[in-house]
Write an enzyme that holds these catalytic residues in place. Structure first.
Site, PDB file in Angstrom:
ATOM      1  CG  ASP A 425      -1.638   1.162   1.524  1.00 56.39           C
ATOM      2  OD1 ASP A 425      -2.205   1.666   0.542  1.00 56.39           O
ATOM      3  OD2 ASP A 425      -1.701   1.614   2.678  1.00 56.39           O
ATOM      4  CG  ASP A 865      -1.502   2.246   6.767  1.00 53.16           C
ATOM      5  OD1 ASP A 865      -1.908   2.010   5.615  1.00 53.16           O
ATOM      6  OD2 ASP A 865      -1.554   3.361   7.297  1.00 53.16           O
ATOM      7  CG  ASP A 869      -3.893  -1.411   2.971  1.00 53.62           C
ATOM      8  OD1 ASP A 869      -4.138  -1.132   1.788  1.00 53.62           O
ATOM      9  OD2 ASP A 869      -3.377  -0.607   3.774  1.00 53.62           O
TER      10      ASP A 869
END
Lengths: 1185, 343
Positions: A425, A865, A869
């Site tokens: 990410d 995080d 995700d």
């Protein structure tokens, strides 16, 4: 770009300021129906109806087992493993005459192994239980007999009234009745639920808020009807019936268990959900269970061993059958001493087939030592210990957040050493997710002089020296208030422009617009001001870092937001040096959602003007601007593009004056939408807000910087040197993503980019026609074409060393992930060294992860995080959560949690490599030692006419896996390291040993098995031939069955332990202790066992002390056998390190030759050349794959 | 995000509950360790070390083995009528007199004690059925006389327990040897102390006497003297200590006089034991011992072979390293493509 692009932004719903209050007794759609059937009688415990409901108590148990089911349940878990079932069956059969050993000697190791695993489970469960006990016995004040008295959490019942004091945790899900504030608000911290540290505001109904002291509850009675227990933290449907009034409840009135009361003296609440019905408990799920590739392969090896076991038993039984058949020779018996005439079916020469079959069963038991009974439990223990090392690593501890690394599951340690592709990410993972206001564009003029890291990278790329390096944001890292300021760092603010700072904005040409612009920033948000009582400093609790940065920016520029009440927002406005307090009446707030991508507030200012203030993503804002004169639209767009290029997150700021009538009409509609209790409420609200958020007047745009985390470029570079491919999946725009890519070394100079996008004129032409099918068709074709072009580019440059990067946007990704394009997309993507997917949704992230995982069949690691995700983390082979500012959802879904992206380097290159190596070695060694031992039994059988007589005493054998060989192999699995952590990091290419699975490929596994076979042959045949029939002592005694067993077994113990000593790379005192200790223990055992009474020790009775130890022959044979069994492996290694060294051999050699110590810093030139050469080769090998 | 209101206090409390892992060389995996690696010097010295240790041991064992004088005489064929196996079996099972005379010549001076062994061949004393068919409890004490469960099929005869029960005891070897010098003087054979002391003292009871032994329909091997307790029946104790391999020797006794080279010894033996049924050989062995035991060159040769092999390997590696020294950092050794696997 959106501010707060996460799903969790829905959380803002709990903070919708109650400018309206549903006070009607409307029908609440589903209440009372299925799924919404809960009825709570508050403060009415004696009510017979309440009594009937029998809701669960507030007792919480998170344990896997209870005292009652521990034994059956954990046993069941144990026997789900094939190997354990096999041993169980063997143990049962061992009570029959088929068994070659005594039953107890078979049961013992099984009990030890099962017992060890159960003990481990038990200890883990006990820890959970202790936590439970602690939680269940916390104190809470419950209303009883007209007063609040202390009670335990677990004794709480649904409907009880409780009083919670400041900084106490809520014991259950409560309905907020009133607080120490007269208006019934309270602040809660939800850290334990979602990891967010900011405070959330909760609000009680006016009717209950008046219940201000303990006595007022005497007559309080109310009924709550609401939804059944569920795990959705972000919604609540219910109604409260109090004083004949029907009030509809929302999450605003609900206080969730395990969140904490802050900033308040106390609150009163009624218990709605208890114990396991609470939302937090409903959310508690086990981390996803994943298995590593090594373990999967290990299962295959176990099957190989099982087939070996079956085949040697089969061979044995054939020979046995033939030999037994020969005992009956033309009516006369051959081996008369066996009395074949009076035998049982087991040895009956008249029925040799049956005897052979029964013998086959015996063989299955006898050669059971081929199956390493303790393998699973050893591996489990080793992995737990490895996880402790990961958790304890100081180099993965982040000081600022006080977070060490956490291995949340120990199943995947070795998988960390085999990662081929990382899917990452961006926000919060590569970047800090602490937003800093750096630039803005107001009325078509760009303000803000700082330079971002991305801009620097951009400048470097264009070979332009940055003009004034002194003002780069990276230099001032995190902030100065501005020029002339005392240099005090302000978090979230990194803006400087003397034109508008320090009140200078008033002299700018569009000062009125600048004023409006910052007013919007100061008013249009959901932050809460927080004044520090000691210092008088003002800080903000905001929902997203973006928002905080806006409020701070407004404050720094003279629009200080300092108070928020239910209905107003107050600012200190600086006007020509004078501070003026202005209050704005807050009428409505239309919240942000990831679908809407904007938020608005409607306020009435002091001049009684109605204003709609709005901020949002450019994609949604520009189309909502008023059609007539927008003088700065083009410049603003231009600036936004520039900001995006510089890697900044932009928002468009606009406003709209409203006239009273329009507002009144709209408010009615909005209120109705807002108060409706139905599933489509959100849609209704959206539709209503759509009607007012139009004809906006553009003010400008903001740009906040999300800084790269420390060490990210270096880490990515290291990982790419390690041959790990990196995919970045981001929600950003393509330009932003590319620039970030450069800033974090994902893209490097000289890389060729393959860009796949649908932003082409033809496509947009078709889009205008609004024919969905045509669009899809054209898009598909376009992407196919682009992929083909990419493919041919890749093919053209196959021989040269050009690196490629693939950049694809979200819309294209939708099509590229379709079945027919997926494979060609993947083919292109895996040939590129880095891939960036822009504008991708959470679902796409998960899909891409799945595609990579399944398409390449290699190990993928996802790192992220945020809640968006989670899908990706769960889909990937390994999910790594960053425990950053974003809450805990990602961490809860992950397998490993680290505080910073840069720790990934150490996690993979050091711990991953080590764990992989350790587990691989350990399993190979396990097979070695069990084959080495098991086959000596077989060779002995060949000399005992395959009758099924084991060569050794039963108890020697039982202890083999449990005591004599188990600890060294565990030490190997926990401590071995081929090269030190420093060298692992210095030579990242070493990591390829894991990616290419060199330490656990079939040749290596079979090699170890062959080595085991070889060792068994050497042991048996040397022992046999040297003892054949002559005396083995000076006093003329010959070697008999008992003594041969001891000699051979001694040789086995020495051989397998020395083999271990030879194959490990890292000898600490622990290894020395375990290896030599195990050998020593064998002798100790033999002596002690030999001194037991002869009934117990049977063939071991004083065999060592009386017979073996005094004989030099015994020791000489041991010595000869040990040297001979080690010779093949040693020779192999000697040849290998000479002619075909592995990478770690090379590094070890360099270390030992002192090259390493001489140059601690930079790589020596020669090594560097080598590395280049290597990566070159690697690239080719990838192409070929 | 906002800055914490009382940053200093928070930082202070943070330091107090810091989760920073404690440093120890153990948890940081930095324990002092020896890291052996296979440098050329190591490899060659290891091989040479093995050579240096093994060759002398090998030579010493060979010398020890050479010093042992051994006379082996196979008599099963000569002491039975020639003919088919069936004839021999019939002969051995008959009640005819089976005395057989053998003459042995001493090749070298034999220092006393000279151990007398009988060697059987193709006799599976390690067969599971056979090994299990005994009762250690019964052998140890009289009170377990009827503990014959494990002894099948030789557990009882005539509805009485057999002592000692089981196939092992039942099939006891029963050839006997008497040795005479050339001048017809008998060479005494000392049969005491031929069994393991621990067996005599602890495994065979002083109060256990043979009973109902060889009384069944099938007679196996030797009969036992009913008046001597088992702990003194050393032939039985020796026999009960089952052999590991199908070819084995068992101690028959000791001759406690020196024999000179060229001495001729006449052996008068009773050839009672049936090995003809299963084509087993019988041998009489007279042997002296050295510090290493009896005559067997295998261990010496094996030591020499391993030592020699290591010497050869040491030489090979020396040559390899001298002729083609490995260039440091030669990248051609470091290709992943070429390295499909290895240890």
């Amino acid at each position: 770009m959106a501010f707060g692009r996460h799903e969790r932004v829905q959380f803002s719903k709990i903070y919708s300021l109650s400018c309206f209050r549903p006070s009607t007794s409307e029908e609440h759609g589903q209440i009372g129906q299925k799924g919404y059937s809960r009825v709570v009688y508050c403060n009415d415990a004696d009510n017979p109806e309440a009594f009937q409901l029998r809701y669960r108590s507030n007792y919480v148990s998170t344990t896997k087992y209870t005292a009652v089911n521990f034994i059956p349940k954990s046993l069941f878990e144990q026997f789900r493993r094939v190997a354990n079932i096999y041993f169980l069956v063997v143990a049962f059969v061992s009570f029959s005459p088929l068994a070659p050993f005594r039953a107890s000697s078979i049961l013992f190791p099984l009990l030890v192994v099962i017992g060890a695993t159960m003990a481990k489970e038990g200890v883990e469960d006990w820890r959970r239980r202790k936590q439970d006990i602690k939680a269940n016995n916390r104190k809470i004040h419950v209303y009883k007999d007209r007063s609040f008295s202390e009670s335990k959490w677990k004794d709480l019942r649904v409907g009880d009234l409780v009083k919670v004091y400041k900084d106490e945790y809520f014991p259950a899900d409560l309905l907020l009745l009133s607080s120490s504030y007269p208006d019934g608000i309270c602040y809660v911290e939800t850290m334990n639920l979602d990891g967010e540290t900011n405070l959330k505001l909760k609000h009680a109904f006016d009717v209950t808020a008046s219940l201000q002291d303990d006595n007022s509850f005497h007559k309080f009675k109310a009924v709550v009807k609401c939804e059944d227990p569920n795990e959705d933290l972000y919604s609540f449907v219910g109604s409260l019936c109090y004083n004949d009034q029907q009030l509809s409840l929302s999450l605003q009135q609900i206080l969730l268990r395990d969140s904490k009361l802050r900033n308040m003296e106390y609150i009163y609440g009624a218990v709605i959900f208890t114990g396991h019905d609470t939302k937090v408990m409903q959310n508690a799920t086990d981390p996803p269970s994943k298995r590593s590739k090594i373990e999967k392969r290990m299962d295959k090896i176990i099957y190989i061993l099982f087939s070996t076991l079956i085949s040697i038993s089969f061979i044995g039984s054939i020979f046995f059958g033939l030999r037994t058949n020969r005992d009956l020779n033309h009516g006369s018996y051959g081996r008369w001493y066996l009395e074949p005439s009076r035998t049982t079916a087991l040895y009956d020469p008249k029925r040799p087939v049956l005897a052979a079959f029964l013998h086959f069963l015996t063989g299955l038991m006898l050669y059971g030592y081929l199956i390493p009974i303790s393998l699973y439990v050893s591996i489990e223990m080793v992995k737990v210990l490895q996880s402790i090392f990961i958790n304890q690593d100081q180099d993965m501890y982040h000081d600022e957040t006080n977070r060490p690394a956490r291995a949340r599951t120990s199943n995947l340690n070795e998988e960390l050493g085999q990662v081929d592709t990382i899917l990452s990410d961006k926000t919060g993972t590569l970047t800090c997710n602490s937003m800093e206001f750096v630039k803005c564009s107001i009325a078509g003029v760009a303000y803000g002089r700082g330079m971002t890291e991305v801009e620097l990278a951009l400048a470097r790329r264009k070979n332009v020296e940055p003009l004034d390096v002194g003002t780069t944001s990276s230099n001032i890292s995190g902030s100065h208030g501005g020029i002339g300021n005392s240099g005090k760092a302000i978090k979230g603010f990194n803006f400087r422009d003397e034109r508008i700072m320090d009140g200078e904005w008033a002299n700018e040409p569009h000062s009125d617009i600048i004023q409006k612009f910052f007013r919007v920033l100061a008013i249009c948000h959901t932050a809460i001001p927080d004044v520090n009582k000691h210092t008088g400093e003002l800080s903000y609790e905001a929902e997203s870092p973006d928002e905080a940065s806006f409020v701070i920016a407004a404050r720094e520029l003279g629009f200080e937001f300092f108070e928020r009440t239910q209905t107003s927002i107050s600012l200190h406005e600086c006007e020509s040096g004078v501070k003026i307090d202005r209050s704005y009446e807050l009428l409505n707030m239309i919240e942000f959602s990831s679908a809407r991508k904007r938020m608005s507030v409607i306020v009435r200012n002091a001049d009684n003007q109605l204003l709609l203030l709005c901020k949002g993503a450019d994609s949604v804002m520009f189309e909502r601007l008023s059609k007539d004169s927008q003088p700065y639209e083009d410049q603003t767009k231009n600036h936004i593009n520039k900001y995006a290029e510089a890697g900044l997150r932009t928002l468009v700021i606009a406003y709209r004056p409203l006239d009273e009538d329009e507002y009144m009409a709209w408010e009615k509609e909005f209120l109705k939408a807002k108060t409706s209790v139905s599933v489509d409420r959100d849609d209704l609200v959206d539709a209503a807000s759509e009607k007012i958020e139009k004809d906006l007047i553009l003010l400008g745009a903001t740009a906040v910087e999300d800084k790269l985390q420390k060490g990210v470029p270096e880490c990515i570079e290291k990982l790419s040197h390690a041959g790990i491919k990196m995919w970045v999946l981001t929600g950003d725009k393509m330009e932003t993503a590319i620039n970030i890519g450069y800033a974090c070394s994902l893209l490097v100079q000289g890389m060729k980019q393959i860009v796949i996008t649908l932003d082409s004129p033809d496509i947009s032409a078709i889009e205008k026609l609004n024919d969905r099918e045509a669009i899809a068709k054209a898009s598909r074709e376009s992407i196919e074409k682009q992929l083909r072009e990419g493919r041919s580019q890749l093919d053209l440059t196959k021989s040269s060393s050009v690196l490629f990067a693939l950049i694809i946007d979200g819309r294209s990704l939708t099509y590229a992930l379709e079945k027919n394009l997926e494979s060609s997309f993947l083919e292109v993507a895996i040939d590129c060294s880095s891939v960036i997917c822009c504008r991708s949704s959470p679902k796409q992230k998960a899909l891409v992860t799945k595609m990579v995982k399944e398409g390449t069949r290699k190990t993928t690691l996802a790192i992220g995080d945020g809640a968006n995700d989670v899908g990706m983390l769960q889909e990937a082979d390994i999910g790594v959560g960053i425990s950053g500012a974003e809450g805990m959802q990602a961490v809860m879904a992950s397998d490993f949690a680290i505080a910073q992206f840069r720790f990934l380097e150490r996690l993979l290159l050091v711990h991953g490599h080590w764990c992989y190596r350790r587990i691989a070695m350990m399993i190979c060694y396990f097979f070695y030692k069990n084959i080495g031992f098991g086959f000596t039994l077989f060779w002995f059988e060949a000399h005992a006419s395959f009758s099924g007589q084991p060569a050794y005493n039963d108890w020697y054998m039982s202890f083999y896996n449990v005591f004599f060989t188990s600890l060294p192999v565990i030490a190997l699995g926990v401590f071995d390291q081929d090269v030190s952590a420093r060298l692992c990091l210095k030579y990242p290419l070493l990591y390829q040993e894991g990616v290419q699975n060199i330490l656990f490929n079939w040749p290596r596994i079979l090699g170890w098995m062959f080595n085991g076979l070889l060792s068994s042959m050497i042991i048996f045949f040397i022992c046999k031939n040297s003892t054949i029939h002559q005396a083995f002592r000076e006093d003329g005694h010959v070697v008999d069955y008992e003594i041969l067993g001891v000699i051979m077994y001694t040789c086995v113990i020495w051989a397998v332990n020395c083999q271990m000593a030879l194959s490990i790379n890292y000898f600490t005192w622990i290894q020395h202790f375990f290896i030599w200790g195990s050998i020593f223990f064998w002798y100790v055992f033999l002596v002690l066992y030999g001194y037991l009474k002869p009934e117990w020790s049977t063939t071991a009775y004083r065999v060592f002390v009386d017979a073996c130890a005094p004989s030099p022959f015994y020791w000489m044979t041991t010595f000869l056998v040990v040297a001979s069994t080690l010779l093949p492996y040693f020779l192999y290694r000697a040849f290998q390190t000479r002619f075909h060294p592995m990478y770690h051999d090379e590094i070890q050699r360099r270390r030992s030759e002192g090259c390493e110590l001489a140059e601690p810093g930079e790589l020596p030139g020669r090594v560097k050349d080598k590395m280049d050469h290597l990566s070159e080769r690697m690239k080719h090998s990838y192409r070929e794959m | 995000m906002s800055s914490t209101p009382s940053a200093a206090a928070a930082a202070d409390s943070l330091r107090r509950n810091s989760k920073r892992p404690k440093y120890s060389r153990f948890t940081q995996q930095e324990l002092p360790a020896c890291k052996p690696i296979l440098t050329p010097r190591w490899v060659i010295s290891a091989f040479l070390l093995v050579t240096i240790v093994f060759v002398p041991i090998g030579l010493a064992s060979l010398f020890a083995s050479r010093d042992v004088v051994e006379i082996v005489d196979r008599y099963d064929a000569d002491c039975a009528p020639s003919g088919s196996t069936r004839d021999k079996v019939r002969y051995i099972q008959s009640i005819a007199d089976k005395t057989c005379n053998r003459t042995l010549t001493v090749p070298k001076h034999m220092k006393q004690p000279i151990y007398v062994y009988y060697q059987l061949d193709n006799f599976y004393q390690n067969h599971r059925r056979y090994v299990k068919s005994r009762s250690d409890q019964q052998l140890r004490s009289q009170s377990h006389e009827n503990d014959t469960g494990s002894c099948k099929p030789e557990d009882n005869a005539n509805e009485m327990s057999i002592v000692p029960c089981g196939l092992v005891a039942w099939s006891m070897f029963n050839d006997t040897y008497s040795f005479f010098t050339n001048n017809s003087q008998q060479l005494p054979v000392n049969k005491s102390g031929i069994s393991w002391k621990s067996d005599r003292d602890h495994k065979f009871g002083k109060d256990v006497f043979p009973k109902n032994f060889q009384n069944g329909t099938l007679i196996g091997g030797a009969h036992l003297n009913k008046s001597i307790p088992l702990s003194l029946q050393e032939d039985l104790i020796v026999w009960m200590r089952t052999a590991a391999l199908p070819t084995f020797r068992k101690l028959y006794g000791r001759i406690e006089v020196d024999l000179q080279a060229g001495d001729v010894i006449n052996v008068i033996m009773q050839n009672n034991y049936n090995t003809y049924s299963f084509n087993g050989k019988k041998k009489l062995v007279l042997s002296t011992t050295s510090w290493l035991g009896g005559k067997n060159n295998f261990i010496g040769i094996a030591y020499l072979a391993v030592g020699g092999l290591c010497f050869l390997l040491a030489m090979t590696f020396t040559i390899i390293y001298m002729v083609k020294p490995r260039r440091l950092g030669d990248p051609s050794y470091l290709s992943w493509n070429r390295n499909p696997g290895g240890h």
